[in-house]
Design a protein around this motif. Structure first.
Motif, PDB file in Angstrom:
ATOM      1  N   THR A 161      -6.494  -5.512  -2.640  1.00  0.00           N
ATOM      2  CA  THR A 161      -6.270  -4.760  -1.408  1.00  0.00           C
ATOM      3  C   THR A 161      -6.192  -3.261  -1.682  1.00  0.00           C
ATOM      4  OG1 THR A 161      -5.070  -6.641  -0.461  1.00  0.00           O
ATOM      5  CG2 THR A 161      -4.729  -4.506   0.573  1.00  0.00           C
ATOM      6  N   VAL A 162      -5.470  -2.884  -2.729  1.00  0.00           N
ATOM      7  CA  VAL A 162      -5.343  -1.474  -3.099  1.00  0.00           C
ATOM      8  C   VAL A 162      -6.699  -0.919  -3.529  1.00  0.00           C
ATOM      9  CG1 VAL A 162      -4.320   0.120  -4.767  1.00  0.00           C
ATOM     10  CG2 VAL A 162      -2.917  -1.660  -3.711  1.00  0.00           C
ATOM     11  N   SER A 163      -7.439  -1.658  -4.322  1.00  0.00           N
ATOM     12  CA  SER A 163      -8.749  -1.201  -4.797  1.00  0.00           C
ATOM     13  C   SER A 163      -9.720  -0.973  -3.646  1.00  0.00           C
ATOM     14  CB  SER A 163      -9.348  -2.220  -5.767  1.00  0.00           C
ATOM     15  OG  SER A 163      -8.571  -2.316  -6.925  1.00  0.00           O
ATOM     16  N   GLU A 164      -9.716  -1.876  -2.668  1.00  0.00           N
ATOM     17  CA  GLU A 164     -10.599  -1.724  -1.511  1.00  0.00           C
ATOM     18  C   GLU A 164     -10.235  -0.481  -0.705  1.00  0.00           C
ATOM     19  OE1 GLU A 164     -10.360  -5.410   0.604  1.00  0.00           O
ATOM     20  OE2 GLU A 164     -11.623  -6.461  -0.844  1.00  0.00           O
ATOM     21  N   ALA A 165      -8.942  -0.239  -0.544  1.00  0.00           N
ATOM     22  CA  ALA A 165      -8.517   0.944   0.217  1.00  0.00           C
ATOM     23  C   ALA A 165      -8.896   2.225  -0.516  1.00  0.00           C
ATOM     24  CB  ALA A 165      -7.013   0.895   0.465  1.00  0.00           C
ATOM     25  N   LEU A 166      -8.688   2.258  -1.830  1.00  0.00           N
ATOM     26  CA  LEU A 166      -8.986   3.463  -2.597  1.00  0.00           C
ATOM     27  C   LEU A 166     -10.493   3.693  -2.770  1.00  0.00           C
ATOM     28  CD1 LEU A 166      -6.201   3.353  -5.315  1.00  0.00           C
ATOM     29  CD2 LEU A 166      -6.251   4.652  -3.183  1.00  0.00           C
ATOM     30  N   ALA A 167     -11.276   2.624  -2.690  1.00  0.00           N
ATOM     31  CA  ALA A 167     -12.732   2.751  -2.816  1.00  0.00           C
ATOM     32  C   ALA A 167     -13.377   3.238  -1.518  1.00  0.00           C
ATOM     33  CB  ALA A 167     -13.340   1.413  -3.225  1.00  0.00           C
ATOM     34  N   GLY A 168     -12.584   3.317  -0.451  1.00  0.00           N
ATOM     35  CA  GLY A 168     -13.116   3.801   0.814  1.00  0.00           C
ATOM     36  C   GLY A 168     -13.573   2.701   1.752  1.00  0.00           C
ATOM     37  N   LYS A 169     -13.399   1.448   1.368  1.00  0.00           N
ATOM     38  CA  LYS A 169     -13.796   0.347   2.247  1.00  0.00           C
ATOM     39  C   LYS A 169     -12.850   0.230   3.440  1.00  0.00           C
ATOM     40  CE  LYS A 169     -15.911  -2.382  -1.404  1.00  0.00           C
ATOM     41  NZ  LYS A 169     -15.906  -3.649  -2.137  1.00  0.00           N
ATOM     42  N   GLU A 170     -11.609   0.631   3.259  1.00  0.00           N
ATOM     43  CA  GLU A 170     -10.607   0.611   4.320  1.00  0.00           C
ATOM     44  C   GLU A 170      -9.981   2.000   4.409  1.00  0.00           C
ATOM     45  OE1 GLU A 170      -9.991  -2.060   6.215  1.00  0.00           O
ATOM     46  OE2 GLU A 170     -11.353  -3.330   5.080  1.00  0.00           O
ATOM     47  N   GLN A 171      -9.600   2.425   5.622  1.00  0.00           N
ATOM     48  CA  GLN A 171      -8.950   3.720   5.780  1.00  0.00           C
ATOM     49  C   GLN A 171      -7.452   3.627   5.562  1.00  0.00           C
ATOM     50  OE1 GLN A 171     -10.015   5.512   9.476  1.00  0.00           O
ATOM     51  NE2 GLN A 171     -12.140   5.804   8.873  1.00  0.00           N
ATOM     52  N   LEU A 172      -6.897   2.418   5.716  1.00  0.00           N
ATOM     53  CA  LEU A 172      -5.465   2.203   5.549  1.00  0.00           C
ATOM     54  C   LEU A 172      -5.207   1.184   4.455  1.00  0.00           C
ATOM     55  CD1 LEU A 172      -4.255   1.873   9.242  1.00  0.00           C
ATOM     56  CD2 LEU A 172      -3.843   3.790   7.719  1.00  0.00           C
ATOM     57  N   LEU A 173      -4.188   1.451   3.647  1.00  0.00           N
ATOM     58  CA  LEU A 173      -3.685   0.450   2.711  1.00  0.00           C
ATOM     59  C   LEU A 173      -2.670  -0.360   3.495  1.00  0.00           C
ATOM     60  CD1 LEU A 173      -3.165  -0.905   0.006  1.00  0.00           C
ATOM     61  CD2 LEU A 173      -1.615   0.967  -0.544  1.00  0.00           C
ATOM     62  N   SER A 174      -2.921  -1.636   3.663  1.00  0.00           N
ATOM     63  CA  SER A 174      -2.066  -2.497   4.466  1.00  0.00           C
ATOM     64  C   SER A 174      -1.523  -3.633   3.613  1.00  0.00           C
ATOM     65  CB  SER A 174      -2.870  -3.069   5.641  1.00  0.00           C
ATOM     66  OG  SER A 174      -2.110  -4.016   6.347  1.00  0.00           O
ATOM     67  N   LEU A 175      -0.190  -3.682   3.465  1.00  0.00           N
ATOM     68  CA  LEU A 175       0.472  -4.753   2.728  1.00  0.00           C
ATOM     69  C   LEU A 175       1.562  -5.349   3.608  1.00  0.00           C
ATOM     70  CD1 LEU A 175       0.864  -3.021  -0.753  1.00  0.00           C
ATOM     71  CD2 LEU A 175      -0.771  -4.791  -0.139  1.00  0.00           C
TER      72      LEU A 175
END
Length: 75
Positions: free
Chosen positions: A28-42
């Protein structure tokens, strides 16, 4: 497991207990930091969601799974 999120320009880190596996949190963190998601959601153990803008994440520390401690002694 304990997850700590450092946020840029914030004096304190966000700490939550997550029921997700370390691999799920890392993905989840990797996807957010790669730009795939605008928000890190946990989501924490109590079902609350933590949303952090991905561009503001300074660091994420993924701890080992924690076990509930019982008693008054120190370990």
């Amino acid at each position: 497991m304990e997850v700590k999120i450092g946020v840029q320009h914030a004096p304190r880190e966000i700490v939550l207990e997550s029921g997700q596996s370390a691999e799920d949190v890392e993905r989840t963190v990797s996807e957010a930091l790669a730009g795939k998601e605008q928000l890190l959601s946990l989501t924490d153990d109590k079902g609350r969601k933590v949303l952090v803008p991905a561009e503001r994440v300074a660091y994420v520390e993924i701890g080992a799974p924690t076990q509930r401690r019982v008693g008054f002694g120190t370990v």
